[in-house]
Design an enzyme around this catalytic site. Structure first.
Site, mmCIF file in Angstrom:
data_model
loop_
_atom_site.group_PDB
_atom_site.id
_atom_site.type_symbol
_atom_site.label_atom_id
_atom_site.label_comp_id
_atom_site.label_asym_id
_atom_site.label_seq_id
_atom_site.Cartn_x
_atom_site.Cartn_y
_atom_site.Cartn_z
ATOM 1 N N ASN A 59 8.210 8.679 14.196
ATOM 2 C CA ASN A 59 8.462 10.004 15.219
ATOM 3 C C ASN A 59 6.752 9.899 15.653
ATOM 4 O O ASN A 59 5.952 9.991 14.889
ATOM 5 C CB ASN A 59 8.771 11.117 14.392
ATOM 6 C CG ASN A 59 8.886 12.326 15.369
ATOM 7 O OD1 ASN A 59 9.936 12.242 15.911
ATOM 8 N ND2 ASN A 59 8.036 13.285 15.481
ATOM 9 N N SER A 60 6.416 9.562 17.052
ATOM 10 C CA SER A 60 5.329 9.179 17.470
ATOM 11 C C SER A 60 4.162 10.558 17.362
ATOM 12 O O SER A 60 4.818 11.697 17.256
ATOM 13 C CB SER A 60 5.297 8.857 19.002
ATOM 14 O OG SER A 60 6.131 7.524 19.013
ATOM 15 N N GLN A 61 3.059 10.169 17.504
ATOM 16 C CA GLN A 61 1.933 11.361 17.158
ATOM 17 C C GLN A 61 2.098 12.400 18.321
ATOM 18 O O GLN A 61 2.359 11.965 19.612
ATOM 19 C CB GLN A 61 0.458 10.826 17.354
ATOM 20 C CG GLN A 61 -0.455 11.677 17.266
ATOM 21 C CD GLN A 61 -1.955 11.038 17.365
ATOM 22 O OE1 GLN A 61 -2.014 9.808 17.764
ATOM 23 N NE2 GLN A 61 -2.979 11.497 16.719
ATOM 24 N N PRO A 62 2.295 13.642 17.908
ATOM 25 C CA PRO A 62 2.799 14.471 19.068
ATOM 26 C C PRO A 62 1.644 14.586 20.363
ATOM 27 O O PRO A 62 2.095 14.585 21.500
ATOM 28 C CB PRO A 62 2.413 15.788 18.450
ATOM 29 C CG PRO A 62 3.033 15.621 17.072
ATOM 30 C CD PRO A 62 2.505 14.098 16.713
ATOM 31 N N PHE A 96 1.656 1.357 19.418
ATOM 32 C CA PHE A 96 2.925 1.569 19.232
ATOM 33 C C PHE A 96 3.645 0.397 18.711
ATOM 34 O O PHE A 96 2.774 -0.936 18.641
ATOM 35 C CB PHE A 96 3.740 1.688 20.499
ATOM 36 C CG PHE A 96 3.831 3.152 21.032
ATOM 37 C CD1 PHE A 96 4.961 3.979 20.724
ATOM 38 C CD2 PHE A 96 2.533 3.833 21.661
ATOM 39 C CE1 PHE A 96 4.713 5.421 21.278
ATOM 40 C CE2 PHE A 96 2.524 5.109 22.053
ATOM 41 C CZ PHE A 96 3.669 5.905 21.725
#
Length: 349
Positions: free
Chosen positions: A57-60, A202
């Site tokens: 879950n990528s960094q917000p 990523f």
């Protein structure tokens, strides 16, 4: 189970099991860090770390900056490549409606879990299992494409599935290292061009992963330095090691990649290798030294190429990510530029 990222730098902290420590899990989920949710394409199990993170879950803050760059308008058709946990698809569905969102995931288990999460949250985008590099032709054309895995080449199939004037936002990495988020606008002639909007880090698109050949293969079975020619350099490997100069070097070089062999005393050897397994270089860094020992072998002088690329970047005023851009021609070939598509980044090697 999640493995939270670090607030600065890369890497993951220890695993957090929601069932065992829900308070710590919740704190991590609501922090501005990435959350690794899968290792080694699902082959790893247990609470320890695997070899390679393969879903997160990528960094917000990164998610929101990419969504801002995507600039979706009401009524737009959006393709997401890389469903992951489903969070991005949920955000797009909330804002623009599930019928306008298609999300593609190559990993069937991740896709099934994400689809269940989305349904439980009240969202129903078209969530399909497939090769993200091929886009999703049955629902094309799209107005916007968001790619959530790092690219080495922009897939031609995806460009062809975007309307003229449409936008593609994706992390784009060079072979040498360094990565930035690029915002491409698709043109009437089928090409796409645009600037980078910031740095990123990523996981690589599975279809574009690279298998590296071990250093020993370059030495031909001989002990180092084998047939390498010795020289000295006043350019410290430390100058080249940050994300931005690596990115600038990578835009100029072809098929060259670095690896650092680190020693306990703070020194290290910077290895450079080519993808064709014909050439190599080693540069020995010693803290406090003013000159560094270099060995090179093969038809390409890799350290010379990297030095030349670094010098060009330095002479341009050490430009940041936002001054660079790429153009992907209708035939699929891409070239990098600085400030304007008419000012091509030079190629070395």
């Amino acid at each position: 189970m999640i493995w939270p990222g670090q607030a600065s730098g890369t890497g993951q902290t220890d695993a957090i099991d929601r069932r065992i420590d829900p308070a710590r899990w919740r704190q991590a989920v609501y922090s501005d860090v990435s959350l690794t949710t899968q290792w080694d394409d699902g082959e790893h199990s247990g609470t320890g770390k695997g070899r390679t993170p393969t879903c997160s879950n990528s960094q917000p803050s990164m998610v929101f900056s990419m969504l801002a760059a995507l600039d979706v308008e009401p009524g737009s058709r959006v393709l997401e490549v890389g469903t992951g946990t489903g969070w991005n698809a949920a955000l797009l569905s909330e804002r623009f409606g599930s019928p306008n969102v298609v999300t593609v995931e190559v990993d069937a288990d991740n896709a099934a879990t994400a689809r269940a999460r989305l349904g439980a949250a009240g969202y129903s985008p078209m969530a399909v299992v497939g090769d993200g590099a091929e886009g999703w032709k049955p629902s094309a054309p799209f107005d916007r494409v968001l790619i959530t895995a790092s690219l080495r080449q922009v897939p031609r199939a995806i460009v062809e599935q975007v309307r003229p004037g449409g936008i593609i936002v994706a992390p784009y990495a060079t072979e040498y290292g360094g990565e930035g988020v690029v915002r491409l606008t698709v043109r009437e002639d089928g090409s796409a061009s645009g600037p980078f909007v910031g740095s990123s880090a990523f996981m690589r698109l599975r279809q574009q992963r690279t298998q590296r050949t071990h250093v020993r293969e370059y030495l031909g079975g001989k002990p180092w330095p084998a047939d390498g020619a010795k020289s000295m350099t006043s350019t410290s490997p430390e100058e080249l090691g940050d994300w931005l100069p690596m990115f600038a070097i990578g835009l100029q070089t072809a098929g060259v990649f670095p690896w650092a062999e680190v020693y306990d005393d703070g020194s290290y050897t910077l290895w450079l290798r080519d993808k064709a397994v014909t050439s190599w270089a080693s540069i020995d860094y010693v803290p406090g030294a003013e000159e560094f020992e270099v060995y090179q072998s093969g038809p390409r002088t890799l350290w010379g190429e990297v030095q030349s690329a670094y010098s060009w970047w330095h002479l341009q005023g050490r430009p940041g990510f936002e001054r660079f851009g790429i153009t992907v021609a209708a035939g699929g070939l891409a070239h990098a530029w600085l400030d304007s598509p008419s000012h091509s980044v030079p190629r070395v090697g």
